[in-house]
Design an enzyme around this catalytic site. Structure first.
Site, short mmCIF file in Angstrom:
data_model
loop_
_atom_site.label_atom_id
_atom_site.label_comp_id
_atom_site.label_asym_id
_atom_site.label_seq_id
_atom_site.Cartn_x
_atom_site.Cartn_y
_atom_site.Cartn_z
N SER A 194 4.56 -6.18 2.59
CA SER A 194 3.66 -5.37 3.41
C SER A 194 2.21 -5.80 3.21
O SER A 194 1.87 -6.96 3.43
CB SER A 194 3.89 -3.89 3.09
OG SER A 194 3.32 -3.06 4.07
N THR A 195 1.33 -4.92 2.74
CA THR A 195 -0.04 -5.33 2.44
C THR A 195 -0.05 -6.44 1.40
O THR A 195 -0.86 -7.37 1.46
CB THR A 195 -0.86 -4.13 1.93
OG1 THR A 195 -0.86 -3.10 2.92
CG2 THR A 195 -2.29 -4.52 1.62
N HIS A 251 11.33 -0.76 6.53
CA HIS A 251 10.17 -1.40 5.90
C HIS A 251 10.37 -1.56 4.40
O HIS A 251 10.07 -2.60 3.83
CB HIS A 251 8.92 -0.57 6.18
CG HIS A 251 7.65 -1.22 5.76
ND1 HIS A 251 7.18 -2.39 6.34
CD2 HIS A 251 6.72 -0.88 4.83
CE1 HIS A 251 6.04 -2.73 5.78
NE2 HIS A 251 5.74 -1.86 4.85
N ASP A 263 12.00 -1.81 11.20
CA ASP A 263 10.78 -1.55 10.43
C ASP A 263 9.86 -0.65 11.27
O ASP A 263 9.33 -1.06 12.28
CB ASP A 263 10.08 -2.87 10.11
CG ASP A 263 8.95 -2.72 9.10
OD1 ASP A 263 8.24 -1.69 9.14
OD2 ASP A 263 8.77 -3.64 8.29
N ALA A 308 8.32 -8.10 5.15
CA ALA A 308 7.76 -7.02 5.98
C ALA A 308 6.23 -7.03 5.88
O ALA A 308 5.59 -6.00 5.71
CB ALA A 308 8.32 -5.67 5.56
N TRP A 364 0.86 -1.19 0.00
CA TRP A 364 0.00 0.00 0.00
C TRP A 364 0.89 1.23 0.00
O TRP A 364 1.88 1.26 0.74
CB TRP A 364 -0.85 -0.02 1.28
CG TRP A 364 -1.77 1.14 1.49
CD1 TRP A 364 -3.10 1.19 1.18
CD2 TRP A 364 -1.47 2.40 2.08
NE1 TRP A 364 -3.64 2.42 1.53
CE2 TRP A 364 -2.64 3.17 2.09
CE3 TRP A 364 -0.31 2.99 2.60
CZ2 TRP A 364 -2.70 4.48 2.59
CZ3 TRP A 364 -0.36 4.28 3.08
CH2 TRP A 364 -1.54 5.01 3.08
#
Length: 280
Positions: A99-100, A260, A231, A126, A33
């Site tokens: 991430s997302t 991150h 992160d 992450a 994201w």
């Protein structure tokens, strides 16, 4: 439909890139994201030059995909990824999510990829699972007020908010002594601003409030979990360390001092480690 778009069952046009020999082992990349498939440039070039078939798509409402009003949740993200994998008939594929996108890749593997026999491995970088939000059962999570503030800043001045995230915590550029790359900040901002503010706004709920404990427990394919211990977006104790306990036989790599956005800042190290995992 124009080339390089796949239409989902609910009529969303998903943009994708598909490079390399069609008969080669596929690696499909799932972005974070509020970015797009362009966030995987360093990985796409590295792995296509290693002889793999590489695929990256733009999540609905992000990048070049349709800016639809609805479906900005992890279930639709996973189904959209499945639509791409099925249309391109990806088999023996390794799915890599950041991430997302780590949550999306996980949901795809658990709910679609494994049942269809399409998946050879999963890499979560992450990644947001099992749950970012602080709750009674997840006391180490991030308070809802933090995500409410994200929503407030996004709705009031998205352009400045995106600039601040990229220039600050995302890549660790706010750390003393950090080497700051203005082009990386500009590219993050460009990717974000290409997407839909509504998709980004509703995506905050998707990445923060989706409990993916069941998805983690369902994974049976070889899995690599990677995260930096600096992160500032997704605390590694509540992400990688919990993922490792829930995924059967996962390999875990924690990188001292990495941020991150380490796929960009430390692409050489991470690419080599992902390649070693795939070839092991």
């Amino acid at each position: 439909m124009a080339e390089n778009f796949i239409k989902t069952k609910d009529g969303v046009d998903i943009f994708y890139k598909d490079w390399g020999p069609k008969e080669a082992q596929p690696i499909m990349f799932h972005h974070g994201w509020p970015l797009s498939g362009d966030d995987w440039d360093a990985q796409m070039m590295f792995f296509v030059n290693k002889g793999f078939r590489v695929i990256a798509h733009d999540r609905r409402g992000h990048g070049r995909s349709t800016q639809v009003s609805d479906g900005h949740d992890m279930a639709h993200y996973a189904a959209d990824a499945a639509a791409v994998a099925e249309a391109l008939d990806l088999r023996n594929a390794v799915h890599v999510g950041h991430s997302t996108g780590g949550g999306e890749a996980l949901a795809y593997v658990a709910r679609f990829g494994q049942p269809q026999g399409r998946v050879a491995g999963l890499v979560m970088v992450a990644a947001v699972p099992p749950l970012m939000l602080k709750t009674e059962s997840n006391p180490g999570g991030t308070p809802i007020e933090v995500f409410d503030d994200f929503r407030k800043q996004l709705a009031s001045n998205r352009a400045q908010f995106f600039r601040d995230v990229a220039a600050g915590p995302f890549y660790g550029f706010n750390r003393e002594g950090a080497t700051v790359f203005p082009g990386v900040i500009d590219n993050w901002w460009r990717q974000g601003m290409n997407g839909s503010i509504k998709a980004h706004y509703e995506g905050i709920k998707a990445f923060s409030e989706t409990d993916q404990t069941a998805d983690l427990k369902a994974v049976m394919v070889p899995t690599l979990i990677m995260q930096g211990d600096d992160d500032q977006i997704v605390p590694y104790e509540d992400a990688a360390m919990l993922q490792a306990r829930l995924v059967l036989n996962a390999v875990v790599k924690i990188y001292p001092g990495y941020p991150h956005g380490m796929l960009t800042t430390h692409a050489d190290v991470l690419n080599a480690d992902i390649l070693e995992f795939i070839q092991s």
